[in-house]
Motif scaffolding. Structure first.
Motif, short mmCIF file in Angstrom:
data_model
loop_
_atom_site.label_atom_id
_atom_site.label_comp_id
_atom_site.label_asym_id
_atom_site.label_seq_id
_atom_site.Cartn_x
_atom_site.Cartn_y
_atom_site.Cartn_z
N THR A 21 0.85 -1.19 0.00
CA THR A 21 0.00 0.00 0.00
C THR A 21 0.88 1.24 0.00
O THR A 21 2.04 1.18 0.41
CB THR A 21 -0.91 0.06 1.25
OG1 THR A 21 -0.09 0.14 2.41
CG2 THR A 21 -1.81 -1.15 1.35
N ARG A 45 -13.98 -0.51 -2.55
CA ARG A 45 -13.69 0.81 -3.10
C ARG A 45 -12.40 1.37 -2.50
O ARG A 45 -11.58 1.95 -3.21
CB ARG A 45 -14.86 1.76 -2.85
CG ARG A 45 -14.65 3.10 -3.46
CD ARG A 45 -14.57 3.04 -4.97
NE ARG A 45 -14.16 4.34 -5.49
CZ ARG A 45 -13.27 4.52 -6.46
NH1 ARG A 45 -12.74 3.49 -7.06
NH2 ARG A 45 -12.94 5.72 -6.84
N GLU A 48 -9.53 -0.33 -4.16
CA GLU A 48 -9.34 0.18 -5.53
C GLU A 48 -8.64 1.54 -5.52
O GLU A 48 -7.73 1.79 -6.32
CB GLU A 48 -10.68 0.31 -6.24
CG GLU A 48 -11.30 -1.00 -6.63
CD GLU A 48 -12.71 -0.83 -7.20
OE1 GLU A 48 -13.27 0.29 -7.13
OE2 GLU A 48 -13.23 -1.83 -7.71
N ILE A 49 -9.06 2.41 -4.62
CA ILE A 49 -8.45 3.75 -4.55
C ILE A 49 -6.97 3.63 -4.22
O ILE A 49 -6.13 4.27 -4.85
CB ILE A 49 -9.18 4.62 -3.50
CG1 ILE A 49 -10.60 4.91 -3.95
CG2 ILE A 49 -8.41 5.92 -3.25
CD1 ILE A 49 -11.48 5.51 -2.87
N LYS A 51 -5.04 1.02 -4.66
CA LYS A 51 -4.33 0.32 -5.74
C LYS A 51 -4.00 1.29 -6.87
O LYS A 51 -2.92 1.21 -7.46
CB LYS A 51 -5.19 -0.82 -6.28
CG LYS A 51 -4.54 -1.60 -7.38
CD LYS A 51 -5.44 -2.72 -7.85
CE LYS A 51 -4.80 -3.48 -9.00
NZ LYS A 51 -5.68 -4.53 -9.50
N ASN A 52 -4.91 2.22 -7.17
CA ASN A 52 -4.71 3.15 -8.27
C ASN A 52 -4.00 4.44 -7.86
O ASN A 52 -3.73 5.29 -8.71
CB ASN A 52 -6.07 3.50 -8.90
CG ASN A 52 -6.71 2.29 -9.53
OD1 ASN A 52 -6.04 1.44 -10.09
ND2 ASN A 52 -8.02 2.20 -9.43
N TYR A 53 -3.69 4.58 -6.58
CA TYR A 53 -3.04 5.80 -6.08
C TYR A 53 -1.62 5.89 -6.64
O TYR A 53 -0.86 4.93 -6.58
CB TYR A 53 -3.01 5.79 -4.55
CG TYR A 53 -2.27 6.96 -3.96
CD1 TYR A 53 -2.89 8.19 -3.84
CD2 TYR A 53 -0.96 6.84 -3.53
CE1 TYR A 53 -2.23 9.28 -3.29
CE2 TYR A 53 -0.29 7.92 -2.98
CZ TYR A 53 -0.92 9.13 -2.87
OH TYR A 53 -0.25 10.21 -2.33
N GLU A 54 -1.31 7.05 -7.17
CA GLU A 54 0.04 7.31 -7.64
C GLU A 54 0.52 8.59 -6.97
O GLU A 54 -0.05 9.65 -7.17
CB GLU A 54 0.06 7.47 -9.16
CG GLU A 54 -0.26 6.18 -9.88
CD GLU A 54 -0.26 6.36 -11.38
OE1 GLU A 54 0.13 7.44 -11.87
OE2 GLU A 54 -0.66 5.41 -12.06
#
Length: 75
Positions: A21, A45, A48-49, A51-54
């Motif tokens: 994470t 959700r 997902e947030i 996982k897609n956090y950059e």
């Protein structure tokens, strides 16, 4: 005197270190305590947030994405 009253330095939790994470150790542990309070759709959700956090490692609650703060009522 014998050292048993000394405060020990904070150690990193093995479970938190083995997760993938973008969160600091402390926030990973906090989130692990809060996630069971959410229903399954909200938990998915949050996953997902994250996982897609950059971006940089999140070290403060205020730095969490707004949608996660809203889901967990962190204000």
């Amino acid at each position: 005197m014998f050292g048993f009253l000394k405060k020990k330095a904070a150690t990193e939790h093995t479970a938190a270190a083995m997760t993938n994470t973008p969160l600091s150790n402390e926030l990973t542990m906090m989130l692990a305590q809060e996630l069971p309070l959410l229903d399954s759709q909200d938990r998915v959700r949050v996953y997902e947030i994250l996982k897609n956090y950059e971006g940089p490692t999140i070290t403060r609650q205020e730095d969490l994405p707004k949608e996660i703060r809203d889901l967990l009522d962190l204000y």
